[in-house]
Design a protein around this motif. Sequence first.
Motif, short mmCIF file in Angstrom:
data_model
loop_
_atom_site.label_atom_id
_atom_site.label_comp_id
_atom_site.label_asym_id
_atom_site.label_seq_id
_atom_site.Cartn_x
_atom_site.Cartn_y
_atom_site.Cartn_z
N UNK A 45 0.83 -1.22 0.00
CA UNK A 45 0.00 0.00 0.00
C UNK A 45 0.86 1.26 0.00
N UNK A 46 1.92 1.26 0.80
CA UNK A 46 2.81 2.43 0.84
C UNK A 46 3.52 2.61 -0.51
N UNK A 47 3.97 1.51 -1.10
CA UNK A 47 4.65 1.59 -2.39
C UNK A 47 3.70 2.07 -3.47
N UNK A 48 2.49 1.56 -3.47
CA UNK A 48 1.50 1.98 -4.45
C UNK A 48 1.15 3.45 -4.31
N UNK A 49 1.02 3.90 -3.07
CA UNK A 49 0.72 5.31 -2.83
C UNK A 49 1.87 6.20 -3.31
N UNK A 50 3.10 5.78 -3.04
CA UNK A 50 4.25 6.58 -3.48
C UNK A 50 4.33 6.62 -5.01
N UNK A 51 3.96 5.53 -5.67
CA UNK A 51 3.98 5.49 -7.13
C UNK A 51 2.94 6.45 -7.71
N UNK A 52 1.75 6.45 -7.13
CA UNK A 52 0.69 7.34 -7.59
C UNK A 52 1.08 8.80 -7.35
N UNK A 88 9.32 -3.44 -1.01
CA UNK A 88 8.25 -4.24 -1.60
C UNK A 88 8.81 -5.56 -2.11
N UNK A 89 9.95 -5.52 -2.78
CA UNK A 89 10.55 -6.75 -3.31
C UNK A 89 10.93 -7.71 -2.19
N UNK A 90 11.51 -7.19 -1.11
CA UNK A 90 11.85 -8.05 0.02
C UNK A 90 10.60 -8.61 0.70
N UNK A 91 9.59 -7.77 0.88
CA UNK A 91 8.35 -8.24 1.51
C UNK A 91 7.63 -9.25 0.62
N UNK A 92 7.69 -9.04 -0.69
CA UNK A 92 7.10 -10.00 -1.63
C UNK A 92 7.80 -11.34 -1.53
N UNK A 93 9.10 -11.32 -1.47
CA UNK A 93 9.86 -12.56 -1.35
C UNK A 93 9.51 -13.29 -0.05
N UNK A 94 9.43 -12.55 1.05
CA UNK A 94 9.09 -13.15 2.34
C UNK A 94 7.68 -13.74 2.32
N UNK A 95 6.71 -12.98 1.79
CA UNK A 95 5.33 -13.46 1.75
C UNK A 95 5.18 -14.65 0.81
N UNK A 117 10.03 6.53 -3.24
CA UNK A 117 9.41 5.45 -4.00
C UNK A 117 10.43 4.34 -4.28
N UNK A 118 11.65 4.70 -4.62
CA UNK A 118 12.68 3.70 -4.86
C UNK A 118 12.95 2.86 -3.63
N UNK A 119 13.03 3.49 -2.48
CA UNK A 119 13.23 2.77 -1.23
C UNK A 119 12.06 1.84 -0.94
N UNK A 120 10.85 2.34 -1.13
CA UNK A 120 9.66 1.51 -0.89
C UNK A 120 9.57 0.37 -1.90
N UNK A 121 10.03 0.58 -3.12
CA UNK A 121 10.01 -0.49 -4.12
C UNK A 121 10.95 -1.62 -3.71
N UNK A 122 12.13 -1.28 -3.20
CA UNK A 122 13.06 -2.31 -2.72
C UNK A 122 12.45 -3.05 -1.53
#
Length: 105
Positions: free
Chosen positions: A14-21, A54-61, A47-52
């Motif tokens: 959600x934070x990454x999506x908000x930063x992208x928008x 996001x990738x770590x959280x995606x991998x964990x999930x 946004x770049x920090x949140x994207x990274x």
Amino acid sequence: MLKTPLGRFRAVALAEGLSFVVLLFIAMPLKYGAGMPLAVKYVGWAHGLLFVLYLFALMEAAIACRWSLVRAVGAFIASLVPFGTFVLDARLRREEQATSIQPAP
């Protein structure tokens, strides 16, 4: 929400999506329409920090929830599309509610 890998992923998504928008629809118009390039610099950095993250959280999930490769790639693609992470979050929330409502065998 932050106690499980899926909860952490949803929060970061959600934070990454908000930063992208914000980057696309506020900072970029400010840069090119009002001549304020610092908006893109700071929002882009966040946004770049949140994207990274996001990738770590995606991998964990994906590992914790045993997602298929197709599902993990779909979640990655959702981060590249404006509003994609919001759609993904709604889908994950629906699935989470559906599994918690089903009676145990």
